[in-house]
Design a protein around this motif. Structure first.
Motif, PDB file in Angstrom:
ATOM      1  N   ASN A 110       0.822  -1.212   0.000  1.00 32.42           N
ATOM      2  CA  ASN A 110       0.000   0.000   0.000  1.00 32.42           C
ATOM      3  C   ASN A 110       0.854   1.259   0.000  1.00 32.42           C
ATOM      4  O   ASN A 110       0.534   2.240  -0.688  1.00 32.42           O
ATOM      5  CB  ASN A 110      -0.946   0.007   1.206  1.00 32.42           C
ATOM      6  N   GLU A 111       1.945   1.253   0.759  1.00 34.88           N
ATOM      7  CA  GLU A 111       2.826   2.411   0.770  1.00 34.88           C
ATOM      8  C   GLU A 111       3.449   2.644  -0.600  1.00 34.88           C
ATOM      9  O   GLU A 111       3.548   3.788  -1.065  1.00 34.88           O
ATOM     10  CB  GLU A 111       3.926   2.226   1.823  1.00 34.88           C
ATOM     11  N   ALA A 112       3.854   1.557  -1.266  1.00 31.63           N
ATOM     12  CA  ALA A 112       4.445   1.681  -2.603  1.00 31.63           C
ATOM     13  C   ALA A 112       3.435   2.275  -3.579  1.00 31.63           C
ATOM     14  O   ALA A 112       3.781   3.153  -4.396  1.00 31.63           O
ATOM     15  CB  ALA A 112       4.928   0.316  -3.094  1.00 31.63           C
ATOM     16  N   ILE A 113       2.192   1.815  -3.494  1.00 27.68           N
ATOM     17  CA  ILE A 113       1.147   2.345  -4.370  1.00 27.68           C
ATOM     18  C   ILE A 113       0.909   3.826  -4.081  1.00 27.68           C
ATOM     19  O   ILE A 113       0.798   4.651  -5.000  1.00 27.68           O
ATOM     20  CB  ILE A 113      -0.153   1.536  -4.189  1.00 27.68           C
ATOM     21  N   GLU A 166       1.282   9.671  -5.416  1.00 27.22           N
ATOM     22  CA  GLU A 166       1.685  11.049  -5.101  1.00 27.22           C
ATOM     23  C   GLU A 166       2.651  11.599  -6.150  1.00 27.22           C
ATOM     24  O   GLU A 166       2.582  12.776  -6.507  1.00 27.22           O
ATOM     25  CB  GLU A 166       2.305  11.115  -3.702  1.00 27.22           C
ATOM     26  N   LEU A 167       3.553  10.752  -6.629  1.00 22.91           N
ATOM     27  CA  LEU A 167       4.462  11.201  -7.690  1.00 22.91           C
ATOM     28  C   LEU A 167       3.674  11.641  -8.926  1.00 22.91           C
ATOM     29  O   LEU A 167       3.997  12.653  -9.551  1.00 22.91           O
ATOM     30  CB  LEU A 167       5.445  10.089  -8.052  1.00 22.91           C
ATOM     31  N   PHE A 168       2.623  10.891  -9.254  1.00 32.58           N
ATOM     32  CA  PHE A 168       1.836  11.211 -10.435  1.00 32.58           C
ATOM     33  C   PHE A 168       0.887  12.398 -10.199  1.00 32.58           C
ATOM     34  O   PHE A 168       0.788  13.295 -11.042  1.00 32.58           O
ATOM     35  CB  PHE A 168       1.016   9.996 -10.884  1.00 32.58           C
ATOM     36  N   ASN A 169       0.212  12.394  -9.063  1.00 35.26           N
ATOM     37  CA  ASN A 169      -0.861  13.364  -8.841  1.00 35.26           C
ATOM     38  C   ASN A 169      -0.381  14.644  -8.170  1.00 35.26           C
ATOM     39  O   ASN A 169      -0.713  15.744  -8.620  1.00 35.26           O
ATOM     40  CB  ASN A 169      -1.970  12.723  -8.007  1.00 35.26           C
ATOM     41  N   PHE A 222      14.772  10.067  -8.415  1.00 34.05           N
ATOM     42  CA  PHE A 222      13.814  11.124  -8.762  1.00 34.05           C
ATOM     43  C   PHE A 222      12.866  11.466  -7.614  1.00 34.05           C
ATOM     44  O   PHE A 222      11.939  12.243  -7.789  1.00 34.05           O
ATOM     45  CB  PHE A 222      12.989  10.720  -9.994  1.00 34.05           C
ATOM     46  N   VAL A 223      13.077  10.886  -6.436  1.00 34.99           N
ATOM     47  CA  VAL A 223      12.114  11.073  -5.342  1.00 34.99           C
ATOM     48  C   VAL A 223      12.310  12.442  -4.695  1.00 34.99           C
ATOM     49  O   VAL A 223      13.381  12.723  -4.150  1.00 34.99           O
ATOM     50  CB  VAL A 223      12.256   9.960  -4.286  1.00 34.99           C
TER      51      VAL A 223
END
Length: 229
Positions: A8-11, A16-19, A204-205
């Motif tokens: 769930n954390e990975a998802i 968040e990266l996308f949105n 890229f984080v």
């Protein structure tokens, strides 16, 4: 100590990266696949391991594999792509098209373990990512069997295919990669990894996202796109 993510954390980190941060899928896929190619080059140099079978699945993990194959070709390797169920979306069609126009060969049939031993020096496992839930679908049964039976070194992208994202191997026959390239941050299954090389890729984080999820990622050396864990 670097944090190992639940499924769930990975998802949620990806969402968040996308949105929130407005990265596009193809942006992150290019950076992830490029970092995988760099990690492979560090562990299995082209001079001694030129022939690479890149096994690609139907989702983002497979897209990472197609990007990786393209960059491996530019690094002097001779990649061959096995893509048993191409995704009918422009992003994946474009990635596959780029590989073809770079004269990267593909195979329509999955080789047996014996055939792979004669034709390749390394296998890249880019079948399933952190969204995978068993069982393996019939389209991928042959390639999963190859990964389980081969004696060639395997480089797995983010998750060794067939493993549970949190618990690791589900069966003793499940594959054991020599190299695991965790992307963004390692997933809980990586705690069960016993191979020789574990790298983190995907430089890229954003710092604020790292702080929010307490990722505690290691510093990447110099200009490197991957870091050994």
């Amino acid at each position: 100590m670097v944090k190992y993510l639940t499924q769930n954390e990975a998802i949620n980190v990806d969402l968040e990266l996308f949105n929130e941060y407005r990265f596009s899928v193809d942006q992150l896929m290019e950076l992830a696949g490029l970092s995988c190619a760099h990690a492979i080059a560090k562990c299995f140099p082209a001079a001694s391991n030129p022939r690479v079978l890149v096994c690609c699945g139907p989702g983002n993990n497979g897209g990472d594999g197609l990007v990786c194959a393209r960059h491996l070709a530019l690094m002097g390797y001779q990649p061959v792509v096995y893509y048993p169920k191409p995704t009918p979306k422009p992003l994946y069609e474009n990635l596959n098209h780029q590989c073809r126009l770079m004269d990267i060969c593909s195979v329509a049939e999955c080789p047996s373990a014996q055939e792979a031993a004669q034709c390749y020096d390394l296998i890249v496992d880019a079948l399933f990512g952190f969204s995978f839930k068993p069982p393996v679908r019939p389209d991928f049964a042959a390639v999963v069997e190859l990964l389980q039976q081969t004696e060639l070194p395997i480089a797995s992208v983010d998750i060794p295919s067939g493993w549970d994202v949190e618990q690791g191997k589900l069966n003793e026959c499940d594959l054991e990669p020599a190299l695991l390239i965790s992307l963004t941050a390692p997933k809980l299954c990586a705690r069960h990894f016993k191979g020789q090389y574990h790298y983190l890729g995907g430089r890229f984080v954003p710092p604020a996202l790292q702080r929010k999820y307490e990722l505690d990622l290691p510093a990447y050396p110099g200009n490197d796109l991957c870091v050994k864990l």
